[in-house]
Design a protein around this motif. Structure first.
Motif, short mmCIF file in Angstrom:
data_model
loop_
_atom_site.label_atom_id
_atom_site.label_comp_id
_atom_site.label_asym_id
_atom_site.label_seq_id
_atom_site.Cartn_x
_atom_site.Cartn_y
_atom_site.Cartn_z
N VAL A 41 0.85 -1.19 0.00
CA VAL A 41 0.00 0.00 0.00
C VAL A 41 0.88 1.24 0.00
N LEU A 42 0.65 2.14 -0.94
CA LEU A 42 1.41 3.38 -1.06
C LEU A 42 0.47 4.57 -0.98
N GLU A 43 0.92 5.62 -0.33
CA GLU A 43 0.20 6.90 -0.37
C GLU A 43 1.09 7.90 -1.11
N ILE A 44 0.77 8.15 -2.36
CA ILE A 44 1.52 9.11 -3.16
C ILE A 44 0.80 10.45 -3.10
N THR A 45 1.47 11.44 -2.55
CA THR A 45 0.80 12.70 -2.27
C THR A 45 0.80 13.63 -3.47
N LEU A 46 -0.08 14.60 -3.38
CA LEU A 46 -0.17 15.65 -4.40
C LEU A 46 0.63 16.89 -3.99
N ARG A 47 1.65 16.69 -3.16
CA ARG A 47 2.46 17.81 -2.70
C ARG A 47 3.41 18.31 -3.78
N THR A 48 3.60 17.51 -4.82
CA THR A 48 4.43 17.94 -5.95
C THR A 48 3.64 17.74 -7.24
N ALA A 49 4.12 18.37 -8.30
CA ALA A 49 3.43 18.28 -9.60
C ALA A 49 3.52 16.88 -10.19
N ALA A 50 4.43 16.05 -9.68
CA ALA A 50 4.62 14.71 -10.22
C ALA A 50 3.61 13.70 -9.67
N LEU A 52 0.26 12.92 -9.73
CA LEU A 52 -0.71 12.16 -10.52
C LEU A 52 -0.04 11.19 -11.49
N GLU A 53 1.01 11.62 -12.14
CA GLU A 53 1.71 10.72 -13.06
C GLU A 53 2.40 9.59 -12.28
N ALA A 54 2.91 9.90 -11.10
CA ALA A 54 3.53 8.86 -10.27
C ALA A 54 2.49 7.83 -9.84
N ILE A 55 1.29 8.27 -9.52
CA ILE A 55 0.20 7.35 -9.18
C ILE A 55 -0.11 6.44 -10.36
N VAL A 67 -2.47 1.63 -4.66
CA VAL A 67 -1.93 2.98 -4.66
C VAL A 67 -3.01 3.97 -4.27
N GLY A 68 -2.71 4.79 -3.28
CA GLY A 68 -3.63 5.83 -2.85
C GLY A 68 -3.08 7.21 -3.13
N VAL A 69 -3.95 8.19 -3.12
CA VAL A 69 -3.55 9.58 -3.30
C VAL A 69 -3.60 10.28 -1.96
N GLY A 70 -2.52 10.98 -1.63
CA GLY A 70 -2.48 11.72 -0.38
C GLY A 70 -2.57 13.22 -0.59
N THR A 71 -2.77 13.91 0.51
CA THR A 71 -2.88 15.37 0.53
C THR A 71 -4.03 15.85 -0.34
N ILE A 72 -5.17 15.18 -0.23
CA ILE A 72 -6.39 15.68 -0.87
C ILE A 72 -6.86 16.89 -0.07
N THR A 73 -6.83 18.05 -0.69
CA THR A 73 -7.27 19.28 -0.02
C THR A 73 -8.37 20.00 -0.80
N LYS A 74 -8.70 19.48 -1.99
CA LYS A 74 -9.75 20.07 -2.81
C LYS A 74 -10.65 18.96 -3.35
N CYS A 78 -10.20 14.29 -6.00
CA CYS A 78 -10.71 12.92 -5.92
C CYS A 78 -10.86 12.30 -7.30
N ALA A 79 -11.54 12.97 -8.20
CA ALA A 79 -11.75 12.43 -9.55
C ALA A 79 -10.43 12.35 -10.32
N LEU A 80 -9.57 13.34 -10.16
CA LEU A 80 -8.28 13.32 -10.85
C LEU A 80 -7.46 12.10 -10.43
N ALA A 81 -7.43 11.83 -9.14
CA ALA A 81 -6.65 10.71 -8.63
C ALA A 81 -7.27 9.38 -9.03
N LYS A 82 -8.58 9.28 -8.97
CA LYS A 82 -9.26 8.05 -9.38
C LYS A 82 -8.96 7.74 -10.84
N ASN A 83 -9.00 8.75 -11.69
CA ASN A 83 -8.70 8.56 -13.11
C ASN A 83 -7.26 8.16 -13.35
N ALA A 84 -6.36 8.56 -12.43
CA ALA A 84 -4.95 8.20 -12.57
C ALA A 84 -4.66 6.79 -12.08
#
Length: 213
Positions: A41-50, A52-55, A67-74, A78-84
């Protein structure tokens, strides 16, 4: 991977690495190294521009990786990360808008809480597992022990300031199901592209004991 709920995901390993990458290629190397060490299980955050592509790349490494998305603040994250390719989301806090967006995207959410009011708000929205963030600055083990009285059924994934030395103490608590940590990817190892060191740290983290609940 058939796993769909946060309850299933947090039980796949004692430590969820919290990751931020300089670029997607670095992210792919690190994700492979972590998986080789037994971290599923990985939490790849949105703290950098990379992020979504890393996910997107990490999600394709192996059928058993989650693979999960971290630092969801908006809400739109959610949809962007799900699509990735993200299978779950992690937020430092929670709003009704982020909750609704996670439902709309079909992205199971591990929402962040820090106070009793945060916890009550999350429970009112149906959450049974939450992220305690920032864990150590917000009171650490003493705070989690205090939470157990008024919220005996709630489970936590504490994240923030936890080290390999203190992780076992958190994992021993009755209301902790796993911990989040950034120690699996030290900056020196990433700079040197020492992926073997990342795998070594991942293997040690995967072997941390936690009570059967």
């Amino acid at each position: 991977m058939a796993t769909t709920s946060v309850a299933d995901i947090v039980r796949l390993g004692p430590v969820i690495p919290v990751l931020a990458f300089d670029n997607a290629t670095q992210g792919e190397h690190v994700s492979r190294a972590l998986h080789a060490g037994g971290v599923k299980v990985l939490e790849i955050t949105l703290r950098t521009a990379a992020g979504l592509e890393a996910i997107k790349r990490a999600a394709q490494i192996a059928p058993d990786i989650v693979v999960g998305v971290g630092t969801i603040t908006k809400p739109e994250h959610c949809a962007l990360a799900k699509n990735a390719g993200a299978k779950f989301g992690v937020s430092p806090g929670l709003t009704r808008e982020i909750h609704d967006a996670s439902l709309d995207a079909g992205l199971p959410l591990l929402p962040g809480v820090m106070t009793p009011s945060d916890i009550i708000a999350a429970m009112e929205l149906g959450y049974e597992i939450v992220k305690f963030f920032p864990a150590v600055p917000a009171g650490g083990i003493a705070m989690l022990n205090a939470f157990h009285g008024p919220f005996p059924t709630l489970k936590f994934c504490p994240t923030g300031g936890i080290t390999p030395e203190t992780a076992p103490n958190f994992l021993a608590l009755p209301n902790v199901v796993c911990v989040g940590g950034s120690w699996l990817t030290p900056k020196a190892a990433l700079t040197a592209e020492n992926w073997a060191e990342v795998t070594r740290l991942a293997r040690a983290a995967s072997e941390l004991a936690r009570p059967v609940r």
